[in-house]
Structures are given as C-alpha cells and as structure tokens.
Motif scaffolding. Structure first.
Motif, PDB file in Angstrom:
ATOM      1  N   SER A 115      17.453 -24.778  31.520  1.00 20.49           N
ATOM      2  CA  SER A 115      18.201 -23.819  30.711  1.00 20.49           C
ATOM      3  C   SER A 115      17.385 -22.539  30.583  1.00 20.49           C
ATOM      4  N   ILE A 116      18.016 -21.472  30.171  1.00 22.24           N
ATOM      5  CA  ILE A 116      17.285 -20.221  29.999  1.00 22.24           C
ATOM      6  C   ILE A 116      16.246 -20.369  28.889  1.00 22.24           C
ATOM      7  N   GLN A 117      16.546 -21.203  27.891  1.00 18.42           N
ATOM      8  CA  GLN A 117      15.564 -21.439  26.833  1.00 18.42           C
ATOM      9  C   GLN A 117      14.319 -22.131  27.399  1.00 18.42           C
ATOM     10  N   GLU A 118      14.514 -23.085  28.304  1.00 16.54           N
ATOM     11  CA  GLU A 118      13.380 -23.776  28.932  1.00 16.54           C
ATOM     12  C   GLU A 118      12.610 -22.841  29.863  1.00 16.54           C
ATOM     13  N   ILE A 119      13.326 -21.966  30.575  1.00 19.50           N
ATOM     14  CA  ILE A 119      12.652 -20.997  31.439  1.00 19.50           C
ATOM     15  C   ILE A 119      11.784 -20.067  30.602  1.00 19.50           C
ATOM     16  N   ARG A 120      12.299 -19.591  29.465  1.00 21.64           N
ATOM     17  CA  ARG A 120      11.506 -18.720  28.590  1.00 21.64           C
ATOM     18  C   ARG A 120      10.258 -19.440  28.105  1.00 21.64           C
ATOM     19  N   SER A 121      10.405 -20.712  27.748  1.00 13.55           N
ATOM     20  CA  SER A 121       9.267 -21.485  27.271  1.00 13.55           C
ATOM     21  C   SER A 121       8.211 -21.649  28.360  1.00 13.55           C
ATOM     22  N   GLU A 122       8.649 -21.978  29.586  1.00 15.46           N
ATOM     23  CA  GLU A 122       7.711 -22.128  30.699  1.00 15.46           C
ATOM     24  C   GLU A 122       7.053 -20.799  31.049  1.00 15.46           C
ATOM     25  N   ALA A 123       7.809 -19.709  30.972  1.00 14.22           N
ATOM     26  CA  ALA A 123       7.254 -18.392  31.280  1.00 14.22           C
ATOM     27  C   ALA A 123       6.182 -18.001  30.261  1.00 14.22           C
ATOM     28  N   ARG A 124       6.383 -18.353  29.006  1.00 21.89           N
ATOM     29  CA  ARG A 124       5.356 -18.079  27.987  1.00 21.89           C
ATOM     30  C   ARG A 124       4.059 -18.805  28.323  1.00 21.89           C
ATOM     31  N   LYS A 125       4.179 -20.073  28.769  1.00 23.87           N
ATOM     32  CA  LYS A 125       2.985 -20.842  29.151  1.00 23.87           C
ATOM     33  C   LYS A 125       2.282 -20.189  30.338  1.00 23.87           C
ATOM     34  N   MET A 126       3.068 -19.745  31.332  1.00 25.26           N
ATOM     35  CA  MET A 126       2.482 -19.065  32.487  1.00 25.26           C
ATOM     36  C   MET A 126       1.764 -17.792  32.054  1.00 25.26           C
ATOM     37  N   LYS A 127       2.360 -17.066  31.129  1.00 21.81           N
ATOM     38  CA  LYS A 127       1.768 -15.809  30.659  1.00 21.81           C
ATOM     39  C   LYS A 127       0.440 -16.061  29.968  1.00 21.81           C
ATOM     40  N   LEU A 128       0.389 -17.105  29.142  1.00 20.90           N
ATOM     41  CA  LEU A 128      -0.836 -17.418  28.413  1.00 20.90           C
ATOM     42  C   LEU A 128      -1.961 -17.835  29.356  1.00 20.90           C
ATOM     43  N   LYS A 129      -1.617 -18.611  30.395  1.00 19.49           N
ATOM     44  CA  LYS A 129      -2.640 -19.141  31.296  1.00 19.49           C
ATOM     45  C   LYS A 129      -2.993 -18.182  32.429  1.00 19.49           C
ATOM     46  N   HIS A 130      -2.009 -17.403  32.890  1.00 20.95           N
ATOM     47  CA  HIS A 130      -2.221 -16.653  34.131  1.00 20.95           C
ATOM     48  C   HIS A 130      -1.891 -15.165  34.032  1.00 20.95           C
ATOM     49  N   ASP A 131      -1.499 -14.664  32.837  1.00 25.06           N
ATOM     50  CA  ASP A 131      -1.147 -13.250  32.680  1.00 25.06           C
ATOM     51  C   ASP A 131      -0.051 -12.852  33.669  1.00 25.06           C
ATOM     52  N   LEU A 132       1.108 -13.438  33.499  1.00 23.56           N
ATOM     53  CA  LEU A 132       2.256 -13.294  34.394  1.00 23.56           C
ATOM     54  C   LEU A 132       2.731 -11.845  34.482  1.00 23.56           C
ATOM     55  N   ASP A 133       3.101 -11.405  35.701  1.00 22.37           N
ATOM     56  CA  ASP A 133       3.613 -10.048  35.918  1.00 22.37           C
ATOM     57  C   ASP A 133       5.064 -10.027  36.369  1.00 22.37           C
ATOM     58  N   LEU A 134       5.412 -10.899  37.328  1.00 21.14           N
ATOM     59  CA  LEU A 134       6.746 -10.903  37.927  1.00 21.14           C
ATOM     60  C   LEU A 134       7.337 -12.307  37.853  1.00 21.14           C
ATOM     61  N   ILE A 135       8.613 -12.378  37.447  1.00 24.08           N
ATOM     62  CA  ILE A 135       9.342 -13.640  37.381  1.00 24.08           C
ATOM     63  C   ILE A 135      10.521 -13.547  38.350  1.00 24.08           C
ATOM     64  N   ILE A 136      10.727 -14.592  39.138  1.00 22.86           N
ATOM     65  CA  ILE A 136      11.875 -14.662  40.045  1.00 22.86           C
ATOM     66  C   ILE A 136      12.672 -15.911  39.681  1.00 22.86           C
TER      67      ILE A 136
END
Length: 202
Positions: A115-136
């Motif tokens: 779900s989009i809610q789960e994608i947002r949650s996973e993206a937050r984790k990626m941002k915290l661990k890896h400083d995310l720049d681009l999401i596809i």
C-alpha cells in the motif's frame, strides 16, 4: 548546469536541469513500451552520480531487475544472461558490470501489493539508513490503499497526494510509473496527451 538529479536523457536534463527535490515525475506509456527499462536506466544514472535510489517494484522480481541492469551496463542481451548462453567475452563484461552494479546505492523492494502507506514507511527507513534521494515506484495501478474503500480514480488521486507529501517529508524526488489508456492509439501521430493517463484527474 544540472542542479537536480541527472537522467539518462540529455535533452530532458537540458529542459529541466535535472529532477528537483522535492518533486514528482509521472512516467507513462502503453504496455510493453519500455517504461520499466527507462525507469531502471534513470535509477542507475542517478546512482552513478552519487545518489541513493529506492526502487519499489510491485510487479517484477528483484532478480529480473538485476538482469535488466546487468544487460544495460554490459551491453549483453538480457536473454543471453537469463538463459546462460553468453560467450566467454560476454561473461567477462557481465562480471565487470556486476561489480560496478554492486557499488551503486540502489535499494530494491519487490514486495508485491504494497500500500502507499507501507511504501511511505519503507521509504522513511531507507532515508534514515541511506539518505535516500530518488524513489521509483513501478507502477501506480499496483499500489494499494489502506482505509476506506475507494474507487480506482479516488485511489490513484490519494496515492499521488500521499507521494507528494512523502517527497516533502523526506526531501526526495519520486518517479511514478503509470499506464496510458488506448486513446492515443487512435490518433494519427500516436502522441500521448495528459488526458490519456488512467485516472488523469488524480
């Protein structure tokens, strides 16, 4: 000067100056026109420029994406890689490409039905661990929705709205892959228009 995230299309870079953060790009076409390939190439180009990329593949498995990436980097036909029919020289190129790919910060989540809610949650984790720049996200019609029941148009509208909020929260740019309806096939030049996007109102 390219002030945003570089894409593999030089003309697009000139027109836009790169993909700006926060921001949302819709990449749309009819089925089998190369949307996922273009998105994969864009992700690799961004990663080669030092960006961290999060790829949510809601339809294709991670190993399938890796084969596409290896094919693009090595110049070896993906069917040869998949079927183990490469020549010795081609395998050398694939091996070199695999080493280069391993050095890129591309994080793949191939869990279908997110779900989009789960994608947002996973993206937050990626941002915290890896400083995310681009999401596809491949692709919008496959993104689920938690909560009250919505029709297709309402769901896509809410998904796009949630992605815009996510980009602002995480300071990221998102490429959202979508399909076009068949209207463009009936035009003489086959050129798509914004209204050809499924649920374009959203």
């Amino acid at each position: 000067e390219i002030s945003g995230i570089k894409t593999p299309i030089s003309a697009l870079n000139r027109w836009t100056g790169g993909l700006k953060k926060p921001g949302l790009t819709i990449m749309a076409a009819r089925p089998k026109m190369g949307k996922t390939t273009l998105a994969t190439n864009t992700g690799m180009t961004a990663a080669q420029e030092g960006n961290t990329v999060g790829f949510f593949s809601l339809e294709m498995a991670e190993n399938q994406l890796h084969i596409r990436q290896l094919s693009e980097l090595s110049g070896v036909d993906s069917n040869k890689i998949r079927n183990n029919t490469c020549s010795e020289e081609e395998w050398d190129r694939v091996t070199t490409a695999a080493g280069n790919l391993a050095d890129l910060d591309i994080l793949i989540n191939d869990n279908g039905g997110l779900s989009i809610q789960e994608i947002r949650s996973e993206a937050r984790k990626m941002k915290l661990k890896h400083d995310l720049d681009l999401i596809i996200i491949d692709y919008v019609e496959k993104v689920g929705w938690e909560g009250k029941r919505l029709d297709k148009h309402e769901r896509i509208f809410e998904v796009a709205n949630q992605i815009s909020k996510m980009n602002k929260e995480l300071d990221t740019h998102t490429i959202l892959i979508s399909q076009l309806n068949r209207n463009c096939e009936h035009r003489n030049n086959k050129r798509p228009m914004p209204s050809d996007l499924k649920a374009s109102g959203g």
